[in-house]
Design an enzyme around this catalytic site. Sequence first.
Site, PDB file in Angstrom:
ATOM      1  N   GLU A 160       0.908  -1.050   0.050  1.00  0.00           N
ATOM      2  CA  GLU A 160      -0.035  -0.019   0.001  1.00  0.00           C
ATOM      3  C   GLU A 160       0.680   1.157   0.032  1.00  0.00           C
ATOM      4  O   GLU A 160       0.552   2.066   0.837  1.00  0.00           O
ATOM      5  CB  GLU A 160      -1.094   0.112   1.224  1.00  0.00           C
ATOM      6  CG  GLU A 160      -1.999  -1.344   1.233  1.00  0.00           C
ATOM      7  CD  GLU A 160      -3.013  -1.257   1.824  1.00  0.00           C
ATOM      8  OE1 GLU A 160      -3.120  -0.379   3.076  1.00  0.00           O
ATOM      9  OE2 GLU A 160      -4.043  -2.066   2.176  1.00  0.00           O
ATOM     10  N   GLU A 277      -4.948  -8.729  -0.617  1.00  0.00           N
ATOM     11  CA  GLU A 277      -5.868  -8.372   0.539  1.00  0.00           C
ATOM     12  C   GLU A 277      -7.355  -8.054   0.363  1.00  0.00           C
ATOM     13  O   GLU A 277      -7.439  -7.171  -0.735  1.00  0.00           O
ATOM     14  CB  GLU A 277      -5.179  -7.329   1.608  1.00  0.00           C
ATOM     15  CG  GLU A 277      -4.017  -7.638   2.286  1.00  0.00           C
ATOM     16  CD  GLU A 277      -3.545  -6.322   3.128  1.00  0.00           C
ATOM     17  OE1 GLU A 277      -4.514  -5.676   3.479  1.00  0.00           O
ATOM     18  OE2 GLU A 277      -2.437  -6.156   3.208  1.00  0.00           O
TER      19      GLU A 277
END
Length: 500
Positions: A160, A277
């Site tokens: 991220e 995820e």
Amino acid sequence: MIKVIVPDFSDKKFSDRWRYCVGTGRLGLALQKEYIDTLKYVKENIDFKYIRGHGLLCDDVGIYREDVVGDEIKPFYNFTYIDRIFDSFLEIGIRPFVEIGFMPKRLASGTQAVFYWEGNVTPPKDYKKWENLIKAVVSHFISRYGIDEVAKWPFEIWNEPNLKEFWKDADEKEYFKLYKITAKAIKEVNENIKVGGPAICGGADYWIEDFLNFCYEENVPVDFVSRHAYTSKQGEYTPHLIYQEIMPSEYMLNEFKTVRDIIKNSHFPNLPFHITEYNTSYSPQNPVHDTPFNAAYIARILSEGGDYVDSFSYWTFSDVFEERDVPRSQFHGGFGLVALNMVPKPTFYTFKFFNAMGEEMLYRDEHMIVTRRDDGSVALIAWNEVMDKTENPDKEYEVQIPVGFKDVFIKRQLIDEEHGNPWGTWIHMGRPRYPSKKEINTLREIAKPEIMTSHAVTNDGYLNLKFKLAKNAVVLYELTERIDESSTYIGLDDSKINGY
């Protein structure tokens, strides 16, 4: 009453991409007994193929160290713990989906960190030392496990980076520099190893376009694209919990589709696309993860997600997890399929139910999927996620199912608010933070689905199945051939048993 007629033939296949990978807390947690015991349990029941987690290069795993030799600082690569961790994974039968991160503190350019365990999120202060570290790590994996094995492990670079919390200033240009140096270092060790990224979260899909353009223009290796997906809005925070509105499941599926289209329209239209995820909430303190609602909600994602992505990795398999701190109670909103003390949550059984599905997909809609297995038996899953506080949430079904044998054994497994809901029982107990052994045993007993069996005879090759789904129910029906051997019992007469 919802009526469904399932066709007898379909050329559609049901993908098992939903079990390609599962997420985990930071890799250092794999040194704990409960972690390994839980992973074995999950593998046995659901059979995930890969496992992905943060922290490969963090100080608790201990790979990067430095020795002072005279006036010189020399890197030392210590593989004691990572060997133990990856050995354990492979012994269980699950492979690493390797996430490269975070930054070793001795190599970091700054002190900014994320999580209770302080994963450093700054670029390296010396990219040459970083490059050498990456080469040493990959070379060690090949030396220990062999290139035939390591070539099966995807290597995802960072986590991220579009968020300031995970990459200093969310600096896209600096991330691309890190990616380029890291990917090329890996390929220099062995070109057969797969590398990819950018592992962004939602709300920044322009990063994927920029990333693929960068890789094309700079001739940087890229073997897959990765992204994360959550469907929760901004939340109401308390000291121990967070409450968030969850958007409908089609929101997540649309995100899958959107990124797939971005890839198709890029210079790399055929790249694999991995969701590394996903879950309802992105917080490990949201009680939604503990509920039957979560189980029913996730069912549609498992049913349809494989249409758009090459894998999607549920975040995470266990509540042995410490992003916000050591968990403060038995149930605390953790991501895991399995709660602390190895108590399966309702969502665990959604996954286990899907593990019973066949490859031939006979029927699918937004709340049901019917498949046929290789032996001719049929498996049906239906779900009833309730997004609001409606007074009449129940749904009734009548389903005509083609079955290739006359006499049918019917097995039904059910989870809902009243069955297979240890979170609800824990509330009845008074929400004990640290339950006694007796209470833990009760929670484990309650966690099991309700199981009922019966048998029936088909009519013109079809079985008429009627059932009702209460709020947040997930049901699995398995229809197998019944072989009646009653005639082989001499003198059999159940009516002679008292009460029968």
